[in-house]
Design a protein around this motif. Structure first.
Motif, mmCIF file in Angstrom:
data_model
loop_
_atom_site.group_PDB
_atom_site.id
_atom_site.type_symbol
_atom_site.label_atom_id
_atom_site.label_comp_id
_atom_site.label_asym_id
_atom_site.label_seq_id
_atom_site.Cartn_x
_atom_site.Cartn_y
_atom_site.Cartn_z
ATOM 1 N N UNK A 35 0.844 -1.196 0.000
ATOM 2 C CA UNK A 35 0.000 0.000 0.000
ATOM 3 C C UNK A 35 0.881 1.249 0.000
ATOM 4 N N UNK A 36 0.340 2.366 -0.440
ATOM 5 C CA UNK A 36 0.995 3.668 -0.377
ATOM 6 C C UNK A 36 2.413 3.586 -0.941
ATOM 7 N N UNK A 37 2.510 3.476 -2.245
ATOM 8 C CA UNK A 37 3.800 3.271 -2.882
ATOM 9 C C UNK A 37 4.036 4.226 -4.043
ATOM 10 N N UNK A 38 5.300 4.356 -4.393
ATOM 11 C CA UNK A 38 5.739 5.078 -5.581
ATOM 12 C C UNK A 38 6.489 4.092 -6.462
ATOM 13 N N UNK A 39 6.181 4.062 -7.766
ATOM 14 C CA UNK A 39 6.888 3.143 -8.660
ATOM 15 C C UNK A 39 8.192 3.744 -9.175
ATOM 16 N N UNK A 40 9.193 2.908 -9.302
ATOM 17 C CA UNK A 40 10.468 3.290 -9.910
ATOM 18 C C UNK A 40 10.757 2.229 -10.968
ATOM 19 N N UNK A 41 11.084 2.686 -12.170
ATOM 20 C CA UNK A 41 11.292 1.768 -13.287
ATOM 21 C C UNK A 41 12.744 1.818 -13.740
ATOM 22 N N UNK A 42 13.345 0.650 -13.923
ATOM 23 C CA UNK A 42 14.678 0.535 -14.492
ATOM 24 C C UNK A 42 14.536 -0.250 -15.789
ATOM 25 N N UNK A 43 14.665 0.479 -16.910
ATOM 26 C CA UNK A 43 14.443 -0.087 -18.236
ATOM 27 C C UNK A 43 15.731 -0.624 -18.851
ATOM 28 N N UNK A 44 15.605 -1.676 -19.625
ATOM 29 C CA UNK A 44 16.695 -2.272 -20.390
ATOM 30 C C UNK A 44 16.751 -1.584 -21.743
ATOM 31 N N UNK A 45 17.923 -1.076 -22.097
ATOM 32 C CA UNK A 45 18.135 -0.429 -23.396
ATOM 33 C C UNK A 45 19.415 -0.994 -24.006
ATOM 34 N N UNK A 46 19.513 -0.908 -25.313
ATOM 35 C CA UNK A 46 20.765 -1.271 -25.983
ATOM 36 C C UNK A 46 21.161 -0.151 -26.936
ATOM 37 N N UNK A 47 22.455 0.021 -27.071
ATOM 38 C CA UNK A 47 23.011 0.970 -28.045
ATOM 39 C C UNK A 47 24.194 0.255 -28.675
ATOM 40 N N UNK A 48 23.990 -0.235 -29.885
ATOM 41 C CA UNK A 48 25.004 -1.087 -30.506
ATOM 42 C C UNK A 48 25.097 -2.378 -29.716
ATOM 43 N N UNK A 49 26.301 -2.698 -29.237
ATOM 44 C CA UNK A 49 26.495 -3.902 -28.443
ATOM 45 C C UNK A 49 26.434 -3.622 -26.948
ATOM 46 N N UNK A 50 26.249 -2.371 -26.576
ATOM 47 C CA UNK A 50 26.232 -1.995 -25.159
ATOM 48 C C UNK A 50 24.836 -2.128 -24.555
#
Length: 189
Positions: A35-50
């Motif tokens: 209950x009573x929360x804030x969401x934090x998102x950590x997204x997966x991204x790629x740039x070339x091979x990184x």
């Protein structure tokens, strides 16, 4: 719980925003509801091979519980430094509630619901452990049942290239062993 799932669906798949998060999966629910929360998102991204990590914490309120929705493909070497920064930011806030906690979200594949694991008391460090009985967990795994035979304080170390999804699987399995001698300090190296 239905409201959380619906909200998460709309946030992740809102029009014009093609960002998605592949949540880790488990066959057990540790915590069903927050209950009573804030969401934090950590997204997966790629740039070339990184492999890159993108953080979205626009709606984080330090007086609430924080739920970290982290893409399971991200390596710990990218995830843990961000968690350390965010924990420090929350801890240093004048508005922080003493009862607020931090949770990882994951998908319970058996019960088909969003589930949570608390990590509020965990102190992450990006170095080798110096004390306790070190147990190093890598991509090759570890025999979790051996943890029951260790008498001293167990210090967990994780391979920095381990995916967040694998890390969470190990953490859930370790928590299900109900050990009282596992240190709150965790090392990623």
């Amino acid at each position: 719980m239905k409201y959380i799932s619906v909200l998460l669906f709309f946030v992740l798949f809102s029009c014009g925003n093609k960002e998605t998060i592949l949540l880790p999966k488990s066959n057990v629910t540790l915590i069903k509801e927050v209950q009573d929360y804030s969401p934090i998102y950590l997204f997966f991204k790629t740039k070339g091979k990184d492999t890159l990590l993108e953080v979205n914490r626009k709606n984080s309120i330090s007086s609430t519980n924080w739920i970290f929705h982290i893409d399971k493909r991200l390596p710990l070497r990218l995830v843990v430094p961000e968690i350390i920064k965010l924990q420090a930011k929350k801890e240093g806030s004048a508005h922080k509630s003493e009862t607020s906690e931090n949770y990882f979200s994951y998908s319970d594949s058996i019960h088909k619901n969003l589930a949570f694991m608390s990590f509020t008391k965990i102190k992450y460090q990006l170095t080798n452990p110096k004390k306790g009985v070190p147990v190093y967990i890598s991509k090759n795994g570890f025999q979790l049942q051996k943890l029951k035979s260790i008498l001293g304080k167990i210090t967990l170390g994780f391979d920095k290239n381990l995916s967040f999804g694998d890390y969470l699987q190990y953490k859930i399995a370790i928590q299900n062993l109900h050990l009282s001698n596992v240190s709150q300090d965790e090392f990623v190296y």
